[in-house]
Scaffold this motif. Sequence first.
Motif, short mmCIF file in Angstrom:
data_model
loop_
_atom_site.label_atom_id
_atom_site.label_comp_id
_atom_site.label_asym_id
_atom_site.label_seq_id
_atom_site.Cartn_x
_atom_site.Cartn_y
_atom_site.Cartn_z
N LYS A 1 1.51 2.78 -6.88
CA LYS A 1 0.50 3.73 -7.35
C LYS A 1 -0.88 3.12 -7.09
CE LYS A 1 -0.85 6.57 -11.27
NZ LYS A 1 -0.64 6.88 -12.68
N HIS A 2 -0.99 1.82 -7.32
CA HIS A 2 -2.22 1.11 -6.98
C HIS A 2 -1.90 -0.38 -6.89
CE1 HIS A 2 -6.42 0.87 -6.20
NE2 HIS A 2 -6.70 0.14 -7.25
N ASN B 1 -6.84 12.22 -2.50
CA ASN B 1 -7.45 12.32 -3.82
C ASN B 1 -6.65 11.58 -4.88
OD1 ASN B 1 -9.99 13.80 -3.77
ND2 ASN B 1 -8.77 15.44 -2.84
N ARG B 2 -5.36 11.36 -4.61
CA ARG B 2 -4.52 10.63 -5.57
C ARG B 2 -4.83 9.13 -5.54
NH1 ARG B 2 1.94 11.39 -5.41
NH2 ARG B 2 1.71 10.27 -3.44
N LEU B 3 -5.36 8.63 -4.43
CA LEU B 3 -5.65 7.19 -4.34
C LEU B 3 -6.70 6.82 -5.39
CD1 LEU B 3 -5.90 6.71 -0.45
CD2 LEU B 3 -4.02 6.00 -1.95
N VAL B 4 -6.44 5.72 -6.07
CA VAL B 4 -7.34 5.31 -7.15
C VAL B 4 -8.71 4.96 -6.59
CG1 VAL B 4 -7.70 3.55 -8.94
CG2 VAL B 4 -5.42 4.54 -8.59
N ASP B 5 -8.77 4.43 -5.37
CA ASP B 5 -10.05 4.03 -4.78
C ASP B 5 -10.82 5.18 -4.15
OD1 ASP B 5 -9.94 1.35 -5.46
OD2 ASP B 5 -8.75 0.81 -3.70
N VAL B 6 -10.22 6.36 -4.12
CA VAL B 6 -10.92 7.52 -3.57
C VAL B 6 -11.53 8.32 -4.72
CG1 VAL B 6 -10.65 9.72 -2.35
CG2 VAL B 6 -9.51 7.66 -1.49
N ILE B 7 -12.86 8.44 -4.70
CA ILE B 7 -13.51 9.22 -5.76
C ILE B 7 -13.25 10.70 -5.49
CG2 ILE B 7 -15.65 9.55 -7.08
CD1 ILE B 7 -14.68 6.56 -6.74
N PHE C 1 0.79 -1.24 0.00
CA PHE C 1 0.00 0.00 0.00
C PHE C 1 0.82 1.29 0.00
CE2 PHE C 1 -4.02 -2.08 2.02
CZ PHE C 1 -4.36 -2.58 0.78
N GLN D 1 -3.08 13.76 -1.25
CA GLN D 1 -2.68 12.35 -1.30
C GLN D 1 -3.91 11.43 -1.26
OE1 GLN D 1 0.17 12.39 1.93
NE2 GLN D 1 1.88 12.29 0.49
N ILE E 1 -3.23 2.45 -15.34
CA ILE E 1 -2.79 3.24 -14.18
C ILE E 1 -1.28 3.39 -14.18
CG2 ILE E 1 -2.64 3.22 -11.65
CD1 ILE E 1 -5.42 1.84 -11.67
N ARG F 1 -5.68 1.92 3.11
CA ARG F 1 -4.98 2.89 2.25
C ARG F 1 -5.23 4.31 2.75
NH1 ARG F 1 -3.79 -0.02 -2.94
NH2 ARG F 1 -5.29 -1.69 -3.08
N VAL G 1 -0.20 16.50 -5.80
CA VAL G 1 0.39 16.25 -4.48
C VAL G 1 1.71 16.99 -4.32
CG1 VAL G 1 1.47 14.46 -3.04
CG2 VAL G 1 -0.75 14.02 -4.10
N PRO H 1 -13.68 4.79 -11.57
CA PRO H 1 -14.33 6.07 -11.27
C PRO H 1 -13.48 7.02 -10.42
CG PRO H 1 -15.28 4.30 -9.95
CD PRO H 1 -14.35 3.65 -10.94
N GLY H 2 -12.51 6.48 -9.68
CA GLY H 2 -11.72 7.34 -8.80
C GLY H 2 -10.38 7.74 -9.38
N TYR H 3 -10.10 7.31 -10.63
CA TYR H 3 -8.79 7.61 -11.22
C TYR H 3 -8.87 8.97 -11.89
CZ TYR H 3 -4.37 6.85 -13.61
OH TYR H 3 -3.08 6.97 -14.05
N LYS H 4 -8.04 9.89 -11.41
CA LYS H 4 -8.15 11.27 -11.85
C LYS H 4 -7.55 11.45 -13.24
CE LYS H 4 -9.40 11.58 -7.46
NZ LYS H 4 -9.21 10.20 -7.04
#
Lengths: 571, 166
Positions: free
Chosen positions: A128-129, B69-75, A124, B67, A149, B22, A307, A182-185
């Motif tokens: 990155k993922h 918001n950078r997590l892929v699992d965080v919308i 973790f 940080q 990703i 995470r 970041v 959905p959460g990937y910016k």
Amino acid sequence: MADKMKTAAEVMLDVLYESGVRHVFGIPGGNSIPIYDALTNHPLELILTRHEQGATHMADGYARSSGKPGVVCVTSGPGATNTLTGILTAMMDSIPIVVITGQSVTPNIGLDAFQEADILGMSFSSVKHSYMVTKPQDISRIIKEALHIATTGRPGPVLVDLPKDVSAALIDPTIENDRDLPGYKEIPVANSEDLNKTADLMNRALRPVIMAGHGVVLSGAEEPLLQIAEKMNIPVSTTLLGKGGFPDTHELSIGMPGMHGTAYANKALSGSDLIIAIGARWDDRITGIPENFCPNARKIHFDIDPVEMGKIIPVDCSVTGDAKASLEALLPLLEPGDTGRWNKQVNRWKREFPLKYRKEGKLRAQHIIEELARMAGPEAIACTDVGQHQMWAAHFVQSIKGRNWLTSGGAGTMGFGLPAAIGAQLARPESTVFTVVGDGSFQMTLCELATAANNKLPIKILITNNRYLGMVRQWQHMFYENRLTGVELEGNPDFMKLASAYGIKGFRVKRSSDVRKTLKAALAWNDGPCIIEAVVEQHDNVFPMVPAGATLDEMIIEAPRKKRSGAGDEQ
Amino acid sequence: MEKSIKHTISLLVSNKPGVLTRVALVFARRGFNIDSLVVSKAQSPEFSRMNIEATGDEKTLNLVLAQLNRLVDVIHAVDHANEDVIQRELALFKVSCPPEKRTEVLQIAETFRGQTVDIGDETITLQVTGKSSKVDAFHTMMDPFGILELVRTGKVLMSRGKAATA
């Protein structure tokens, strides 16, 4: 129902192949056998390594040199934990790799099964993922997501943990299973307000310096950077990872900044009124104590990752977006300012404080590194390990374009140099690849000599052998009253015998006068890898050096002149 | 040293195992202590809603938010420190309460619109809901009687009116 069911492992390899992946690095174990079984008749080529750390660095070198993702496939437990160093290395330097780890069968996970490790949990803080695949039919979606990703935005490592029962399960390969993130910016696009402010600051600056980092190379922003530097007549310093993003040979190039940066880069930064960091993250090896870093200069920061904005250094303007797109949008807004006097000053520093080393006396690592880089030519791929030799290579290898300079910057991973070179040579078989390693760092992954030899990769492995962990010795010498502890590498192998044990050509050079002749022979050797062992001056230190806690203008430019006591120059 | 203030961060995250770890790691790495944490299903079962209260300086908070918001699992992750949002918390207080104190305790509970959820010879258990500051005030009032046990859900929040909670 499809005519032919496939195992999830086969479907995974198909997705990788269809995405353009051609090589997989790794070594199997019990829980990855279904994946290796699927590799048996698959067009993906397996590069069998001797250790999982080596596999991750190979994938990393493959990615750095080609821009394509490197893929690793290993087993569970220790096989998986052995990849963590390589994953950290890739994370710190934003390198796209996908690490697929075998895992115990699903019912056994969490029960301390044989060779079970909670690699997902361990991953973790340094990926990155990461994923664990629990349903076989998810495999194609997850692999597509992992590649996406890893390679988009700010690149980085992605780990996919694949339990043995999942990889062996039969599934219908025709089921469409697309990315769902959905959460990937999305990649941010620089906004015009920030660009206008940036242009305004740059147009008015009298003593600007560009600090170009890895982001320039990763985004392929070399061309707009060159145009901006030339249009505005701004000196460009390239960070350790940004090397090649701006030609070292260009008259505006001032080399590397920071702890072992060039004197003229550090003087330019200290004297500047505007620092423009592009894809560089104000690493502590450059800034030292952030509050004391160039307090009189305004600062602009281009970065793809929100970041990084304000993380270390407060800046006057930040531009969030891809470096290439941002610089292309900035270019038309720039009006050449008055930097003539400033460039004269910077050039005076360049003449007054050049990088140098003594060519007389014992053989110097700097000498053979400089000569190897020169003789290998500007198109060669230069890899390094971590330590003194790395800094000397940063000083004396002249890079003229991106992706030809491979070094572990953020993590500073010893053992990176050899496997990274293997990955690079596989990605770019037509290129000359050399790697500069220390006798210490080389021994951390030297088992990969077998991988290089098996694949007949004509890598030139230059071992600068000073029989010390030289960088630590330098610190102990300079800042710990020369109490040398744990740095003498007694018991080093005979590197020539080691080469011959692996069936590899070996060259040993001890005298400066033999350097050119030896390197000529080594560069002509194309029947597999060769080792060039350079027995170098033991007590050389890397200069310039900014001592820890000091500011850039307090750097020590060259070795203090003392009477020689016999043990070495700086003793 | 910057001033530490209390932040309430709401997150919309993927409803998957490991996401909480995470998120928690982002706070832990910079030594940002979590004061309270509520995780529940969001309106769509694919997502969960997290409400996190944490105390720390502004600079670290901004880094933590970026940080997260950078997590892929965080919308998305948003701080509501300076916003007027609906916020509620529920707490259970088990208070030492011999029969002669009962009236007094119940009167105070009444003032706070607390509910009695359990009562015995020696103890009384009260439920209080409302803003965290109200729960804090009730805590102060119950202290002299002897609080035997206390549990709070942590703060949950929602934006007012039509606006969706970010």
